[in-house]
Design an enzyme around this catalytic site. Structure first.
Site, mmCIF file in Angstrom:
data_model
loop_
_atom_site.group_PDB
_atom_site.id
_atom_site.type_symbol
_atom_site.label_atom_id
_atom_site.label_comp_id
_atom_site.label_asym_id
_atom_site.label_seq_id
_atom_site.Cartn_x
_atom_site.Cartn_y
_atom_site.Cartn_z
ATOM 1 N N HIS A 1 131.975 60.291 71.040
ATOM 2 C CA HIS A 1 131.910 60.524 72.485
ATOM 3 C C HIS A 1 133.225 60.068 73.123
ATOM 4 C CE1 HIS A 1 130.745 60.356 76.663
ATOM 5 N NE2 HIS A 1 129.728 61.145 76.340
ATOM 6 N N SER B 1 128.997 66.920 83.372
ATOM 7 C CA SER B 1 128.440 67.135 84.718
ATOM 8 C C SER B 1 127.443 68.296 84.796
ATOM 9 C CB SER B 1 129.565 67.341 85.738
ATOM 10 O OG SER B 1 130.306 66.151 85.884
ATOM 11 N N GLY C 1 130.908 63.025 83.982
ATOM 12 C CA GLY C 1 130.566 62.052 85.032
ATOM 13 C C GLY C 1 131.326 62.237 86.332
ATOM 14 N N LYS D 1 123.381 56.794 77.791
ATOM 15 C CA LYS D 1 124.501 55.840 77.829
ATOM 16 C C LYS D 1 123.958 54.399 77.904
ATOM 17 C CE LYS D 1 127.323 59.516 79.552
ATOM 18 N NZ LYS D 1 128.480 59.990 80.261
ATOM 19 N N GLU E 1 133.886 58.595 75.782
ATOM 20 C CA GLU E 1 133.896 57.240 76.356
ATOM 21 C C GLU E 1 134.218 56.207 75.283
ATOM 22 O OE1 GLU E 1 130.083 57.471 78.262
ATOM 23 O OE2 GLU E 1 130.933 58.727 79.838
ATOM 24 N N GLU F 1 132.943 68.766 75.235
ATOM 25 C CA GLU F 1 132.874 67.992 76.472
ATOM 26 C C GLU F 1 134.284 67.725 77.007
ATOM 27 O OE1 GLU F 1 128.955 65.772 76.979
ATOM 28 O OE2 GLU F 1 130.310 64.425 75.950
ATOM 29 N N ASN G 1 121.806 62.039 77.002
ATOM 30 C CA ASN G 1 122.517 60.810 76.628
ATOM 31 C C ASN G 1 122.339 59.772 77.750
ATOM 32 O OD1 ASN G 1 124.364 58.865 75.895
ATOM 33 N ND2 ASN G 1 126.173 60.162 76.148
HETATM 34 P P1 PGA Z 1 127.629 63.658 82.369
HETATM 35 O O1 PGA Z 1 127.847 63.064 80.914
HETATM 36 O O2 PGA Z 1 126.542 64.690 82.262
HETATM 37 O O3 PGA Z 1 127.274 62.493 83.229
HETATM 38 O O4 PGA Z 1 128.928 64.291 82.775
HETATM 39 C C1 PGA Z 1 127.875 63.875 79.785
HETATM 40 C C2 PGA Z 1 128.167 63.059 78.559
HETATM 41 O O5 PGA Z 1 128.933 62.078 78.669
HETATM 42 O O6 PGA Z 1 127.678 63.316 77.468
#
Ligand code: PGA
Length: 264
Positions: A93, A225, A188, A10, A95, A182, A8
């Site tokens: 997601h 992460s 992140g 983003k 976010e 997740e 991803n």
């Molecule tokens: P990350 O993000 O690997 O930076 O933790 C994962 C995601 O948001 O899908």
């Protein structure tokens, strides 16, 4: 079955030139990979990247709207995504749930519309830190409720033709619907979940999908992460075969990380 690794990107990178360069890191390595690789760039790069990709590398988008046309300023429809070359779409997601107040009801509408158009779905679920601190039961209840709301009214009947059995239906749904577990506090932060705890929740997700939606052997990814170092812990632990792959954010932008992850 091959493990899935969905990358991803983003809201990165900032130009088409950079996107093509980054995508090249995947193309250079992909043929040697034993995994199913899905790259999810921002919408705007999909079309150009489609022309560069090899047959087996899959493209996905990071969101979709629930209508196919009309007065919905700024939105993108499932059909547009298909025409741009996306095979998968990430929906729900955290976010988007957090920053844009995306609700389970909206996520449900997006899933139904995307399924109807033939897109494959990666549905993200996961608890926040407050819920995690309340213990296992609270996490289980939270995830179960997300799944029930997000997958409400799945078109089981239209997917199940007269000649297909429940097993057939499961097969269809399995190939169209992937869940990514997740935990929000792990995204992140550099602070991934432990394989043991992640597997416990992944097993719960599978059990829920099985009992409520008749989905046998669903595919569930872990995200939060994941990098080229800690991914090994998720691949080599007890019951690791319960994890069907990974959804990766930050590491998906770093050519060295991409290389080390894809070649595993
Ligand atoms: P990350 O993000 O690997 O930076 O933790 C994962 C995601 O948001 O899908």
């Amino acid at each position: 079955m091959k493990k899935i690794i969905a990358f991803n990107w983003k809201m990165n990178p900032q130009s088409l030139g950079e996107a093509k360069k980054l995508f090249n890191s995947y193309l250079l390595l992909y043929s040697s990979s034993k995994k199913e690789i899905i790259v999810c760039p921002p919408f705007i790069y999909l079309y150009e990247l489609k022309d560069l990709k090899t047959k087996n590398l899959k493209l996905g988008s990071q969101d979709v709207f629930w209508e196919n046309s009309g007065a919905f300023t700024g939105e993108i429809s499932p059909k547009m995504l298909k025409n741009l070359g996306a095979e998968y779409v990430i929906i729900g997601h955290s976010e988007r749930r957090q920053n844009l107040n995306e609700t389970d009801e909206m996520i449900n509408k997006k899933i139904l519309a995307a399924l109807k158009t033939g897109l494959k779905i990666i549905l993200c679920v996961g608890e926040n830190l407050k819920t995690r601190k309340q213990g296992k039961k609270a996490v289980e209840n939270f995830i179960k409720s997300q799944l029930q709301k997000d997958l409400k009214n799945l078109p089981l009947n239209s997917l199940l033709s007269k000649t297909t059995s429940r097993k057939g239906l499961s097969y269809i749904l399995n190939s169209r619907l992937i869940i990514a577990y997740e935990p929000i506090w792990a995204i992140g932060t550099g602070n991934s979940d432990s394989p043991k705890d992640a597997i416990e929740i992944i097993k719960l997700i599978k059990k829920t999908l099985n009992s409520i939606f008749y989905i046998l052997n669903p595919r569930v990814l872990y995200g939060g992460s994941v990098d080229s170092k800690n991914i090994k812990n998720f691949l080599q632990c007890m019951q690791c075969n319960e994890i069907d792959g990974f959804l990766i954010g930050s590491a998906s932008l770093q050519p060295k990380e991409i290389k080390n992850i894809i070649k595993l």
